[in-house]
Design a protein around this motif. Structure first.
Motif, PDB file in Angstrom:
ATOM      1  N   GLN A  51      -1.372  37.587  -2.518  1.00 45.97           N
ATOM      2  CA  GLN A  51      -0.786  38.546  -4.225  1.00 45.97           C
ATOM      3  C   GLN A  51      -1.752  38.932  -4.883  1.00 45.97           C
ATOM      4  OE1 GLN A  51       0.775  34.844  -6.412  1.00 45.97           O
ATOM      5  NE2 GLN A  51       0.474  34.261  -4.640  1.00 45.97           N
TER       6      GLN A  51
ATOM      7  N   LEU B 142      -1.403  40.773  -8.938  1.00 50.89           N
ATOM      8  CA  LEU B 142      -0.968  40.454 -10.199  1.00 50.89           C
ATOM      9  C   LEU B 142      -1.225  41.920 -10.827  1.00 50.89           C
ATOM     10  CD1 LEU B 142       0.940  39.999 -12.524  1.00 50.89           C
ATOM     11  CD2 LEU B 142      -1.292  38.688 -13.805  1.00 50.89           C
TER      12      LEU B 142
ATOM     13  N   GLU C 116       3.601  43.324 -16.601  1.00 48.33           N
ATOM     14  CA  GLU C 116       3.239  42.960 -14.755  1.00 48.33           C
ATOM     15  C   GLU C 116       4.148  43.193 -14.184  1.00 48.33           C
ATOM     16  OE1 GLU C 116       2.386  38.636 -16.554  1.00 48.33           O
ATOM     17  OE2 GLU C 116       0.516  39.296 -17.512  1.00 48.33           O
ATOM     18  N   TYR C 117       3.277  43.688 -13.104  1.00 43.14           N
ATOM     19  CA  TYR C 117       3.796  43.583 -11.597  1.00 43.14           C
ATOM     20  C   TYR C 117       3.411  43.098 -10.532  1.00 43.14           C
ATOM     21  CZ  TYR C 117       5.391  47.951 -13.863  1.00 43.14           C
ATOM     22  OH  TYR C 117       6.303  48.381 -15.086  1.00 43.14           O
ATOM     23  N   LEU C 118       3.597  42.150  -9.780  1.00 45.65           N
ATOM     24  CA  LEU C 118       2.970  40.907  -9.612  1.00 45.65           C
ATOM     25  C   LEU C 118       3.976  41.267  -8.217  1.00 45.65           C
ATOM     26  CD1 LEU C 118       1.958  37.888  -8.053  1.00 45.65           C
ATOM     27  CD2 LEU C 118       4.145  36.878  -8.069  1.00 45.65           C
TER      28      LEU C 118
ATOM     29  N   PRO D  17      -3.879  36.107  -8.878  1.00 44.33           N
ATOM     30  CA  PRO D  17      -3.531  34.800  -9.366  1.00 44.33           C
ATOM     31  C   PRO D  17      -3.866  33.697  -8.289  1.00 44.33           C
ATOM     32  CG  PRO D  17      -1.214  36.357  -8.485  1.00 44.33           C
ATOM     33  CD  PRO D  17      -2.948  37.076  -8.281  1.00 44.33           C
ATOM     34  N   SER D  18      -3.916  33.803  -7.179  1.00 46.90           N
ATOM     35  CA  SER D  18      -3.370  32.856  -5.928  1.00 46.90           C
ATOM     36  C   SER D  18      -5.171  31.973  -6.218  1.00 46.90           C
ATOM     37  CB  SER D  18      -3.102  33.281  -4.892  1.00 46.90           C
ATOM     38  OG  SER D  18      -4.184  33.837  -4.760  1.00 46.90           O
TER      39      SER D  18
ATOM     40  N   THR E 299      -6.744  38.392  -1.541  1.00 46.10           N
ATOM     41  CA  THR E 299      -5.694  39.240  -1.560  1.00 46.10           C
ATOM     42  C   THR E 299      -6.336  40.361  -0.957  1.00 46.10           C
ATOM     43  OG1 THR E 299      -4.411  38.357  -3.471  1.00 46.10           O
ATOM     44  CG2 THR E 299      -4.732  40.805  -3.041  1.00 46.10           C
TER      45      THR E 299
END
Length: 183
Positions: free
Chosen positions: A138, A140, A147-149, A169-170, A174
């Protein structure tokens, strides 16, 4: 930057000379010090992604032109063999898979963000649009403070001159593809 193309400094020097610019003028246009530019031209310094973007934008050339290698033959190139640039203390790994082609006007990048990566990208005055496609994990994406996830399979396009940041964010890696369409 790790493993820069051996001719990066020569490319910058060649472009500078073609434009009739001194190191002082390039420093003023790019915001990169004259000393740093000279070190890059001599192959004594490995610039960061941010520095390369400043040079690219200031000289109004494509980012991939700075990473060019000379080859006209068709051949399969493993991702591991493409030039790589690291940023954010090695948490961002950028590979220029398909360097700029004047016929298409694009650069194609494969980007990996390790957990904890937060990369603030400078706006690109010479980029019309950016296209992002997440293929793993994922992302961000912060564009002009919104913000767009994006999850694996999601895509987004935005204006290249917008302020933006890439954030993982994980706790997982990514991976995303990034295409830049130049003006």
């Amino acid at each position: 930057m790790n493993n820069p193309p051996a001719n990066m400094g020569a490319i910058i020097k060649s472009v500078r000379q073609e434009m009739g610019l001194s190191l002082d003028k390039v420093a003023m246009r790019t915001g990169v010090s004259k000393a740093m530019l000279a070190q890059i031209e001599r192959g004594e310094s490995n610039p960061t992604v941010s520095t390369l973007w400043k040079i690219s934008t200031g000289l109004r050339i494509t980012f991939s032109r700075l990473l060019e290698t000379t080859s006209t033959d068709y051949h399969v190139m493993p991702l591991a063999d493409t030039p790589l640039v690291e940023e954010d203390e090695g948490r961002m790994i950028l590979r220029n898979v398909f360097p700029f082609d004047p016929m298409t006007g694009i650069d194609y990048f494969h980007i990996t963000l390790l957990p904890g990566c937060h990369y603030e990208s400078p706006s690109h005055a010479n980029v019309y649009e950016e296209y992002v496609l997440v293929t793993k994990g994922q992302l961000l994406l912060v564009i002009d403070e919104k913000e767009y996830l994006l999850l694996a399979g999601d895509s987004l396009r935005f204006k290249g001159d917008a302020n933006h940041a890439y954030i993982n964010p994980s706790d997982e890696e990514t991976v995303f593809q990034n295409i830049m369409k130049y003006l």
